[in-house]
Design a protein around this motif. Structure first.
Motif, mmCIF file in Angstrom:
data_model
loop_
_atom_site.group_PDB
_atom_site.id
_atom_site.type_symbol
_atom_site.label_atom_id
_atom_site.label_comp_id
_atom_site.label_asym_id
_atom_site.label_seq_id
_atom_site.Cartn_x
_atom_site.Cartn_y
_atom_site.Cartn_z
ATOM 1 N N GLY A 39 0.826 -1.197 0.000
ATOM 2 C CA GLY A 39 0.000 0.000 0.000
ATOM 3 C C GLY A 39 0.862 1.249 0.000
ATOM 4 N N PHE A 40 0.271 2.335 0.456
ATOM 5 C CA PHE A 40 0.996 3.599 0.531
ATOM 6 C C PHE A 40 1.914 3.534 1.744
ATOM 7 C CE2 PHE A 40 1.512 7.990 1.892
ATOM 8 C CZ PHE A 40 1.988 8.545 0.721
ATOM 9 N N LEU A 41 3.213 3.464 1.495
ATOM 10 C CA LEU A 41 4.153 3.386 2.612
ATOM 11 C C LEU A 41 5.303 4.348 2.411
ATOM 12 C CD1 LEU A 41 6.960 1.555 1.954
ATOM 13 C CD2 LEU A 41 5.260 -0.219 1.890
ATOM 14 N N GLY A 99 -3.247 2.904 6.570
ATOM 15 C CA GLY A 99 -4.324 1.930 6.373
ATOM 16 C C GLY A 99 -4.623 1.170 7.648
ATOM 17 N N SER A 100 -5.431 0.139 7.485
ATOM 18 C CA SER A 100 -5.838 -0.678 8.635
ATOM 19 C C SER A 100 -4.699 -1.616 9.035
ATOM 20 C CB SER A 100 -7.084 -1.484 8.278
ATOM 21 O OG SER A 100 -6.762 -2.444 7.288
ATOM 22 N N GLU A 125 -0.141 -6.870 5.578
ATOM 23 C CA GLU A 125 0.007 -7.358 4.210
ATOM 24 C C GLU A 125 1.155 -6.643 3.486
ATOM 25 O OE1 GLU A 125 -2.872 -7.596 0.371
ATOM 26 O OE2 GLU A 125 -3.778 -8.036 2.317
ATOM 27 N N SER A 126 1.246 -5.325 3.674
ATOM 28 C CA SER A 126 2.328 -4.563 3.051
ATOM 29 C C SER A 126 3.682 -4.995 3.600
ATOM 30 C CB SER A 126 2.136 -3.063 3.279
ATOM 31 O OG SER A 126 1.005 -2.594 2.609
ATOM 32 N N LEU A 127 3.753 -5.207 4.898
ATOM 33 C CA LEU A 127 5.010 -5.626 5.511
ATOM 34 C C LEU A 127 5.410 -7.024 5.033
ATOM 35 C CD1 LEU A 127 7.078 -4.447 7.457
ATOM 36 C CD2 LEU A 127 5.884 -5.601 9.309
#
Length: 117
Positions: A31-33, A55-56, A62-64
């Motif tokens: 996501g936006f990171l 985000g949540s 999930e991004s990590l």
């Protein structure tokens, strides 16, 4: 090794890893990171990369996980872009300091509004 060199390498790693994540990775799970900080060990063998994800909790996890899966690719790209004897091992960690600071600010605002009343 001098602390100045370690900090310079850390800043360069931060810049390159941010660039790689934004422009090279095409994983939709990321996501936006933002890469907030990179801590490099004194011998330049290990680099902890702190990322902040909007985000949540599920999106953050999930991004990590997606970043951890792409660690090999990111490390090889860093090795090509930065000339070091050994490319440091990258460890991605979630940075919660931004959330913590916004929580503290909200508490301070609540206290300040209670004092005015």
């Amino acid at each position: 090794m001098g602390k100045i060199r370690v900090s310079r390498v850390g800043e360069q790693l931060k810049k390159e890893i941010s660039n790689i994540i934004q422009n090279e990775l095409k994983d939709p799970r990321i996501g936006f990171l933002t890469v907030t900080d990179v801590e490099v060990s004194g011998d330049l063998q290990i680099a902890k990369v702190y990322v902040s994800v909007l985000g949540s909790q599920d999106q953050k996890a999930e991004s990590l996980n997606a970043l951890r899966k792409a660690t090999g690719f990111i490390r090889s790209e860093v090795g090509r872009r930065i000339r070091l004897r050994l490319t440091p091992e990258l460890i991605f960690e979630l940075d919660t300091s931004l959330e913590y600071s916004s929580k503290i600010q909200q508490v301070l605002r609540d206290i300040n509004s209670e004092r005015k009343e």
